[in-house]
Design an enzyme around this catalytic site. Structure first.
Site, PDB file in Angstrom:
ATOM      1  N   HIS A  87     -63.915  19.033   1.609  1.00 54.26           N
ATOM      2  CA  HIS A  87     -63.990  18.840   3.058  1.00 54.26           C
ATOM      3  C   HIS A  87     -63.619  17.418   3.470  1.00 54.26           C
ATOM      4  CE1 HIS A  87     -68.174  17.354   2.150  1.00 54.26           C
ATOM      5  NE2 HIS A  87     -67.867  16.514   3.112  1.00 54.26           N
ATOM      6  N   ASP A 129     -66.121  23.632  -2.509  1.00 52.70           N
ATOM      7  CA  ASP A 129     -66.001  22.331  -1.829  1.00 52.70           C
ATOM      8  C   ASP A 129     -65.650  21.217  -2.812  1.00 52.70           C
ATOM      9  OD1 ASP A 129     -65.937  20.558   0.284  1.00 52.70           O
ATOM     10  OD2 ASP A 129     -68.077  20.136   0.216  1.00 52.70           O
ATOM     11  N   SER A 202     -70.606  12.348  -0.016  1.00 55.52           N
ATOM     12  CA  SER A 202     -69.952  13.543  -0.539  1.00 55.52           C
ATOM     13  C   SER A 202     -68.855  13.176  -1.525  1.00 55.52           C
ATOM     14  CB  SER A 202     -69.348  14.360   0.602  1.00 55.52           C
ATOM     15  OG  SER A 202     -70.336  14.795   1.494  1.00 55.52           O
TER      16      SER A 202
END
Length: 460
Positions: A87, A129, A202
């Site tokens: 993402h 992801d 992330s």
């Protein structure tokens, strides 16, 4: 000489026992010093990534704006291969990676003051992801992938990344859960930790006290906007599979049987009269696919895959990730108290059908209890563009601001039934909802992007 060594070891043990906090502190310093050079900051410039299947159509008008996204990454190979979050990099027109100066010094780069260098995308796997990117620098420090299955609840872990753009940030915590399924339909069993994870973390590293990579930081759950000790990381075993597969193929070519599945919740079990309150249920069997040919049916419960017990949805997807076109898979299904073994060929997965660009209907109706605007299928020009499999049902045009019941409906969905009772008009939908007593489970059968799924609605 041996006596001297024994004396030194005994002295160290005595010191560690007398000052355990200092021993832990020294161990943490060593771990961070070894791991930190292999953790990088990733900046992506471009348009936001497309919404997933539960996205909000109303936000699409904002996608013409170029945006900057900051995340983290972990170098997994000295030649510059880096794993990060999909993402962060999806849809990016340019990627840059900020390396530690110590990392560049180790690589022999002359201009050690230059820490930000271009990167390019190798491939991504949005279901998990994860993405792999590369920088054209050799001799970099890296974290070897050596997945372990001995991670324990309560074990100390350290999270490294660039939360809110603050590079080289380190936080410590424990493993809250070694396999957390965050939602019933999640594809991944996450490592849950209370180590601080925030936006920008992330793609960063989650390592144990010995410096072993146990996961890639994914996201956190919050009510106040900051880290509240609910951080989640993609386990190293899945990271290794995705990383190696993308390096080999540029993508993850996992197969399909034509089956669409969902995790069972108590509401689903009650509304569909299922014999179990957990596990995996078949929500749809696509026409003319191997699953249909072999006799798989909607509402079948899949209890084993290739002979191995199946307890949740991530286990099903993990089995399918390792299947490619030409393989076969044995699905053991529970149907009306009978166990049936079905050997199903695996084919390449079909592309999603996206009808989001279709024109709106001229006539819509507010269904207040669901918080949606609906239209009749026969009156909507969107039906011709949507390639719908449904012949009856109600088309969801958009979400209303508020609704009495909370569901995950979105524009373009077709509601086909309420608690297994088929509907063909907005009036029938309203009538069925009005007759449902407070507290009674509600399950909608919905067609979304030419696929059927069961959607539980919270009536509390």
């Amino acid at each position: 000489m041996r006596w001297v060594l024994v004396t030194v070891l005994l002295s160290f043990v005595a010191w560690a026992q007398s000052d355990p906090l200092s021993a832990i502190n020294d161990a943490l310093e060593k771990v961070v010093a070894r791991v930190e050079p292999a953790v990088v900051e990733v900046e992506a410039i471009g348009l936001p990534a497309q919404d997933d299947e539960y996205g909000d159509d109303a936000s699409r008008s904002d996608r013409l704006k170029t945006e900057n996204f900051i995340g983290s990454g972990v170098i997994l190979d000295p030649t510059g291969f880096i794993v990060t979050s999909a993402h962060v990099v999806s849809g990016a027109s340019s990627l840059t990676v900020t390396l530690e100066k110590s990392a560049l010094q180790r690589s022999g780069t002359a201009e050690v003051s230059v820490t930000t260098i271009p990167a390019h995308l190798i491939g991504e796997f949005r279901d998990a992801d994860l993405a792999v990117i590369k920088v054209d620098v050799a001799g970099l420090p890296f974290l070897p992938l050596n997945p372990r299955d001995d991670l324990k609840q309560g074990q100390l872990v350290v999270a490294l990344g660039s939360p809110e753009g603050f590079r080289n940030s380190v936080s410590m915590g424990v493993v809250s859960s070694t396999g957390r399924q965050v939602t019933p339909d999640s594809h991944v069993l996450y490592v849950q930790t209370d180590a601080a994870i925030n936006p920008g973390s992330s793609g960063g590293a989650l390592v144990d006290i010995k410096g072993n990579l146990v996961g890639i930081n994914a996201y956190f759950v919050t009510q106040g906007g900051g880290s509240e000790g609910l951080g989640f990381a993609i386990p190293a075993r899945l990271v290794e599979f995705v990383y190696q597969t993308i390096r080999k193929n540029g993508h993850v070519p996992w197969g399909s049987t034509g089956v669409r599945v969902q995790g069972i919740t108590p509401t689903l079990a009650a509304g569909l009269h299922l014999p179990r309150g957990s596990g995996v249920v078949v929500s749809d069997v696509l026409p003319r696919t191997p699953a249909e040919v072999k006799g798989v049916k909607a509402r079948d419960l899949i209890v084993r895959v290739d002979g191995k017990p199946l307890d949740n949805l991530p286990q099903y997807y993990e089995a399918m990730y390792h299947k490619t076109s030409g393989d076969k898979i044995i699905l053991t299904v529970l149907r009306e108290s009978h166990l049936i073994d079905l050997e199903v060929p695996v084919v390449a997965g079909p592309a999603d059908v996206d009808s989001s660009g279709a024109a709106p209907s001229p006539t819509i109706n507010l269904v207040a209890k669901l918080g949606i605007f609906c239209s009749e299928l026969g009156a909507s020009p969107r039906v011709e563009l949507a390639n719908l499999r449904s012949r009856t049902g109600v088309l969801v045009e958009a979400k209303a601001v508020n609704g009495d019941l909370q569901g995950n409906l979105m524009g373009g969905d077709v509601i086909r039934s309420v608690n297994l009772k088929a509907i063909s008009s907005v009036a029938e939908l309203q009538s069925l909802l009005d007759r449902v007593k407070p507290g009674t489970p509600i399950v909608l059968q919905v067609e979304r992007k030419s696929q059927f799924l069961y959607l539980p609605v919270d009536t509390q």
